[in-house]
Scaffold this active site. Structure first.
Site, PDB file in Angstrom:
ATOM      1  N   ASN A   7       0.871  -1.171   0.000  1.00 14.64           N
ATOM      2  CA  ASN A   7       0.000   0.000   0.000  1.00 14.64           C
ATOM      3  C   ASN A   7       0.911   1.225   0.000  1.00 14.64           C
ATOM      4  OD1 ASN A   7      -1.770   2.053   0.495  1.00 14.64           O
ATOM      5  ND2 ASN A   7      -2.674   1.154   2.334  1.00 14.64           N
ATOM      6  N   LYS A  14       3.477   0.710   2.983  1.00 15.98           N
ATOM      7  CA  LYS A  14       3.078  -0.263   4.009  1.00 15.98           C
ATOM      8  C   LYS A  14       3.077  -1.626   3.357  1.00 15.98           C
ATOM      9  CE  LYS A  14      -0.558   1.949   6.258  1.00 15.98           C
ATOM     10  NZ  LYS A  14      -1.913   1.948   6.716  1.00 15.98           N
ATOM     11  N   ARG A  91      -2.628  -2.157  -3.375  1.00  8.63           N
ATOM     12  CA  ARG A  91      -3.814  -1.342  -3.170  1.00  8.63           C
ATOM     13  C   ARG A  91      -3.750  -0.170  -4.157  1.00  8.63           C
ATOM     14  NH1 ARG A  91      -4.981   3.391   1.080  1.00  8.63           N
ATOM     15  NH2 ARG A  91      -7.191   3.599   0.629  1.00  8.63           N
ATOM     16  N   HIS A 180     -12.884   2.831   0.261  1.00  7.55           N
ATOM     17  CA  HIS A 180     -12.903   1.834   1.351  1.00  7.55           C
ATOM     18  C   HIS A 180     -13.616   0.556   0.912  1.00  7.55           C
ATOM     19  CE1 HIS A 180     -12.744   5.427   4.352  1.00  7.55           C
ATOM     20  NE2 HIS A 180     -11.527   4.934   4.183  1.00  7.55           N
ATOM     21  N   HIS A 208     -17.296   2.446   8.151  1.00  2.00           N
ATOM     22  CA  HIS A 208     -15.836   2.406   8.279  1.00  2.00           C
ATOM     23  C   HIS A 208     -15.421   3.742   8.901  1.00  2.00           C
ATOM     24  CE1 HIS A 208     -11.661   1.365   6.808  1.00  2.00           C
ATOM     25  NE2 HIS A 208     -11.546   2.661   7.026  1.00  2.00           N
ATOM     26  N   LEU A 209     -15.094   3.712  10.187  1.00  2.00           N
ATOM     27  CA  LEU A 209     -14.827   4.948  10.920  1.00  2.00           C
ATOM     28  C   LEU A 209     -13.364   4.984  11.362  1.00  2.00           C
ATOM     29  CD1 LEU A 209     -18.060   4.922  13.164  1.00  2.00           C
ATOM     30  CD2 LEU A 209     -17.788   5.810  10.839  1.00  2.00           C
ATOM     31  N   GLY A 210     -12.514   5.401  10.454  1.00  2.00           N
ATOM     32  CA  GLY A 210     -11.089   5.559  10.773  1.00  2.00           C
ATOM     33  C   GLY A 210     -10.741   7.019  10.606  1.00  2.00           C
ATOM     34  N   ASN A 211      -9.497   7.270  10.237  1.00  2.00           N
ATOM     35  CA  ASN A 211      -9.109   8.637   9.945  1.00  2.00           C
ATOM     36  C   ASN A 211      -9.911   9.174   8.771  1.00  2.00           C
ATOM     37  OD1 ASN A 211      -7.612  10.779  10.674  1.00  2.00           O
ATOM     38  ND2 ASN A 211      -5.685   9.661  10.569  1.00  2.00           N
ATOM     39  N   ARG A 241     -11.074  15.946   7.284  1.00  2.00           N
ATOM     40  CA  ARG A 241     -11.885  16.300   6.095  1.00  2.00           C
ATOM     41  C   ARG A 241     -13.286  16.734   6.497  1.00  2.00           C
ATOM     42  NH1 ARG A 241     -10.668  10.771   3.035  1.00  2.00           N
ATOM     43  NH2 ARG A 241      -8.648  10.586   4.037  1.00  2.00           N
ATOM     44  N   GLY A 333     -14.375   2.690  14.944  1.00  2.00           N
ATOM     45  CA  GLY A 333     -15.466   1.711  14.980  1.00  2.00           C
ATOM     46  C   GLY A 333     -15.095   0.439  15.723  1.00  2.00           C
ATOM     47  N   ASN A 335     -12.561   0.351  18.099  1.00  2.00           N
ATOM     48  CA  ASN A 335     -11.962   0.597  19.422  1.00  2.00           C
ATOM     49  C   ASN A 335     -12.757   1.451  20.391  1.00  2.00           C
ATOM     50  OD1 ASN A 335      -9.328  -0.763  19.139  1.00  2.00           O
ATOM     51  ND2 ASN A 335      -9.085   0.670  17.441  1.00  2.00           N
ATOM     52  N   GLU A 384      -8.077  -5.120   5.282  1.00  2.00           N
ATOM     53  CA  GLU A 384      -7.983  -4.803   3.856  1.00  2.00           C
ATOM     54  C   GLU A 384      -6.835  -5.566   3.187  1.00  2.00           C
ATOM     55  OE1 GLU A 384      -8.330  -0.704   5.381  1.00  2.00           O
ATOM     56  OE2 GLU A 384      -9.268  -0.243   3.468  1.00  2.00           O
TER      57      GLU A 384
HETATM   58  P1  AMP Z   1      -7.607   4.082  11.055  1.00  2.00           P
HETATM   59  O1  AMP Z   1      -7.620   5.112   9.953  1.00  2.00           O
HETATM   60  O2  AMP Z   1      -8.560   2.962  10.820  1.00  2.00           O
HETATM   61  O3  AMP Z   1      -6.230   3.627  11.412  1.00  2.00           O
HETATM   62  O4  AMP Z   1      -8.188   4.819  12.361  1.00  2.00           O
HETATM   63  C1  AMP Z   1      -7.507   5.859  12.966  1.00  2.00           C
HETATM   64  C2  AMP Z   1      -8.434   6.565  13.942  1.00  2.00           C
HETATM   65  O5  AMP Z   1      -8.940   5.622  14.894  1.00  2.00           O
HETATM   66  C3  AMP Z   1      -7.712   7.663  14.712  1.00  2.00           C
HETATM   67  O6  AMP Z   1      -8.448   8.855  14.676  1.00  2.00           O
HETATM   68  C4  AMP Z   1      -7.674   7.134  16.118  1.00  2.00           C
HETATM   69  O7  AMP Z   1      -7.797   8.119  17.048  1.00  2.00           O
HETATM   70  C5  AMP Z   1      -8.894   6.230  16.179  1.00  2.00           C
HETATM   71  N1  AMP Z   1      -8.694   5.276  17.270  1.00  2.00           N
HETATM   72  C6  AMP Z   1      -7.806   4.280  17.363  1.00  2.00           C
HETATM   73  N2  AMP Z   1      -7.891   3.664  18.573  1.00  2.00           N
HETATM   74  C7  AMP Z   1      -8.847   4.316  19.263  1.00  2.00           C
HETATM   75  C8  AMP Z   1      -9.403   4.185  20.581  1.00  2.00           C
HETATM   76  N3  AMP Z   1      -8.976   3.259  21.433  1.00  2.00           N
HETATM   77  N4  AMP Z   1     -10.375   5.049  20.946  1.00  2.00           N
HETATM   78  C9  AMP Z   1     -10.801   5.990  20.112  1.00  2.00           C
HETATM   79  N5  AMP Z   1     -10.321   6.155  18.867  1.00  2.00           N
HETATM   80  C10 AMP Z   1      -9.365   5.349  18.453  1.00  2.00           C
END
Ligand code: AMP
Length: 398
Positions: A7, A14, A91, A180, A208-211, A241, A333, A335, A384
Site C-alpha cells: 500500500n 506499508k 492497493r 474503502h 468504516h470509521l477511521g481517519n 476532512r 469503529g 476501538n 484490507e
Molecule cells: P484508522 O484510519 O482505521 O487507522 O483509524 C484511525 C483513527 O482511529 C484515529 O483517529 C484514532 O484516534 C482512532 N482510534 C484508534 N484507537 C482508538 C481508541 N482506542 N479510541 C478511540 N479512537 C481510536
C-alpha cells in the site's frame, strides 16, 4: 503461496507478507519519509523482534529493495529466498469506471491506471510508482491491482449520478465512486458469517470509521450506495476532512479568507473535520479525552461526527427499505465503545438497543445489540490487506 501486499502513499510504503495456505501474516512493516530526509523502516516479523532502521530511501524503488532484503535477512527475515514470493497485490485507490474487479497488471492496465490518476491525483500516482518499483525488483512475479472503488461499481445510476449537467458525467466522468471498498466488502462478508445467513440475503450498513470514514449500503452482497464521492472528501465528517458541505461554501471562503480554490480545497481536506471543529486534534483519542475534560469544541466535534454517521445509517436503511445489521469498523469503529454507543443512541427507531457489557470490547468481533434488538449492531475488525491477498491469489489460481 506467499503474497506480498503493498500500500504505497506519496512518501510511504506499508507492506504485509501473507502465507495464503494459513492466511497468516509472516511479516509486516512500514517505510516512511521516502524521498525526504530521515527515511526509516519498521519491519515486524512474526514471532521475532521488530527491526528498525533509518537509512536514505530516495525513491520507492529503494524502499521496495529494503523491504525485500528485510524479508530474506538471516536475522529478522521470514523467508529463505525472494522466489518464495509468488505474487504482489497492490492497493490502488481509484479504478474509475474501468475496474469493477481486481485485475492482473499488464501494460494496458498500467495505461488505464494512469488515466484514473486525474480522478485521484493525491493517491494513484503513488500507487503506480509502487507497482513500477515492484516490477523492477521482481520482474517475473505477477502483480495484481485491488481497487478501493471496485466494490461500489454495482451502485445504480440514481445513487452515483450527481445532479449536475449530464455532460459533466459523459465528458469528464464526474460521478460518485466511493472508497474503502475492500473494507466494506470484508466486514460485510464477515457479518454474514457471524449472523449465519447467506450474504446475498442480507441488507447491511457498514460504517468504516477511521481517519478517513465512509458508510456503505450493501443489499444482497452488492454496494448500492456509499457516502464518499468523486473523491474521498464527500460524506461523513472525518479526522481532517469536512465531508458534506454546501458547494457554495467554496467561493464564500475564497472571498472572505482571500484564498484560491485549491487553498480552500486543501483546508477542506487537511484542516477541517474533527480537527477543524475541535481545534484539538484529528485523533479521536485526543478529542474524546478533551471532551471528557469539558472542552466544548471537542464535544461539539464528536456530537457532529456521531450525528452524521447516524443520519447516513438512516438514509441507507430507507434506500434499502430495511436493514438487518449495522457494522462498525476501522480505528474508531473497532476501538471506541463510546462512539458506537453514541451513534446507536440515534438508532432506537430501527430496533437497535445496545448491550453495554457486550459493547465493552476493543479490536474484536462482537454483536453488541441486546438479545431482543430487531436489528443487529456489530463491531468487526477490518482486514484490507487480507482482501488484497485473497484477490491476488484468486486471480493467480485462475
Ligand atoms: P484508522 O484510519 O482505521 O487507522 O483509524 C484511525 C483513527 O482511529 C484515529 O483517529 C484514532 O484516534 C482512532 N482510534 C484508534 N484507537 C482508538 C481508541 N482506542 N479510541 C478511540 N479512537 C481510536
Amino acid at each position: 503461496m506467499d503474497v506480498l501486499v503493498l500500500n504505497c502513499g506519496s512518501s510511504s510504503l506499508k507492506y504485509q507478507l501473507i502465507d495464503m495456505s494459513s492466511e497468516s501474516v509472516l511479516a509486516k512493516g512500514l517505510c516512511e519519509r521516502i524521498g525526504i530526509e530521515g527515511s526509516n523502516m519498521k519491519h515486524s516479523p512474526a514471532g521475532k523482534d521488530d527491526y528498525k532502521v533509518e537509512t536514505p530511501m530516495p525513491t520507492h524503488k529503494d524502499a521496495v529493495k529494503l523491504v525485500l532484503e528485510a524479508l530474506v535477512d538471516p536475522g529478522h527475515g521470514v523467508i529463505a529466498n525472494i522466489s518464495d514470493i509468488s505474487a504482489c497485490g497492490h492497493r490502488v485507490v481509484h479504478g474509475g469506471e474501468n475496474f469493477a474487479q481486481s485485475v492482473l497488471i499488464s501494460a494496458d492496465v498500467m495505461k488505464a491506471l494512469e488515466e484514473c490518476s486525474q480522478l485521484a491525483p493525491l493517491h494513484n500516482p503513488a500507487n503506480i510508482i509502487g507497482i513500477e518499483a515492484c516490477q523492477a525488483s521482481l520482474p517475473n512475479v505477477p502483480q495484481v491491482a485491488v481497487f478501493d472503488t471496485s466494490f461500489h461499481q454495482t451502485m445504480p445510476e440514481k445513487a452515483f449520478l450527481y445532479a449536475l449537467p449530464y455532460e459533466y458525467y459523459e465528458n469528464h466522468k464526474i460521478r460518485k465512486y466511493g472508497f474503502h471498498g475492500t473494507s466494506h466488502r470484508y466486514v460485510s462478508q464477515e457479518a454474514a458469517k457471524l449472523l449465519g445467513k447467506p450474504y446475498d440475503s442480507l441488507k447491511l450498513i457498514s460504517c468504516h470509521l477511521g481517519n478517513g470514514a465512509s458508510v456503505c449500503a450493501i443489499d444482497g452482497g452488492k454496494s448500492v450506495d456509499t457516502s464518499m464521492g468523486l473523491t474521498p472528501l464527500e460524506g461523513l465528517a472525518m479526522g481532517t476532512r469536512c465531508g458534506d458541505l454546501d458547494p457554495a461554501v467554496l467561493t464564500f471562503v475564497m472571498e472572505k479568507e482571500g484564498l484560491t480554490a485549491q487553498q480552500v480545497v486543501d483546508v477542506f481536506n487537511k484542516k477541517s473535520g474533527v480537527l477543524g471543529v475541535s481545534g484539538v486534534s484529528s485523533d479521536f483519542r485526543d478529542v474524546e479525552g478533551a471532551a471528557a475534560q469539558g472542552n466544548a469544541r471537542a464535544k461539539a466535534a464528536l456530537d457532529l461526527y456521531y450525528y452524521r454517521v447516524a443520519k447516513y445509517v438512516g438514509e441507507y436503511a430507507a434506500a434499502m427499505n430495511g436493514v438487518d445489521a449495522v457494522i462498525f469498523t476501522a480505528g474508531l469503529g473497532e476501538n471506541s465503545k463510546e462512539a458506537r454507543a453514541a451513534i446507536c443512541g440515534y438508532l432506537g427507531y430501527l430496533g437497535i438497543s445496545v448491550d453495554t457489557a457486550k459493547n465493552d470490547v476493543r479490536g474484536k468481533t462482537a454483536d453488541f445489540a441486546t438479545a431482543d434488538s430487531k436489528v443487529r449492531a456489530l463491531t468487526i475488525p477490518t482486514n484490507e490487506e487480507l482482501v488484497i491477498a485473497r484477490d491476488t491469489k484468486e486471480l493467480l489460481d485462475k
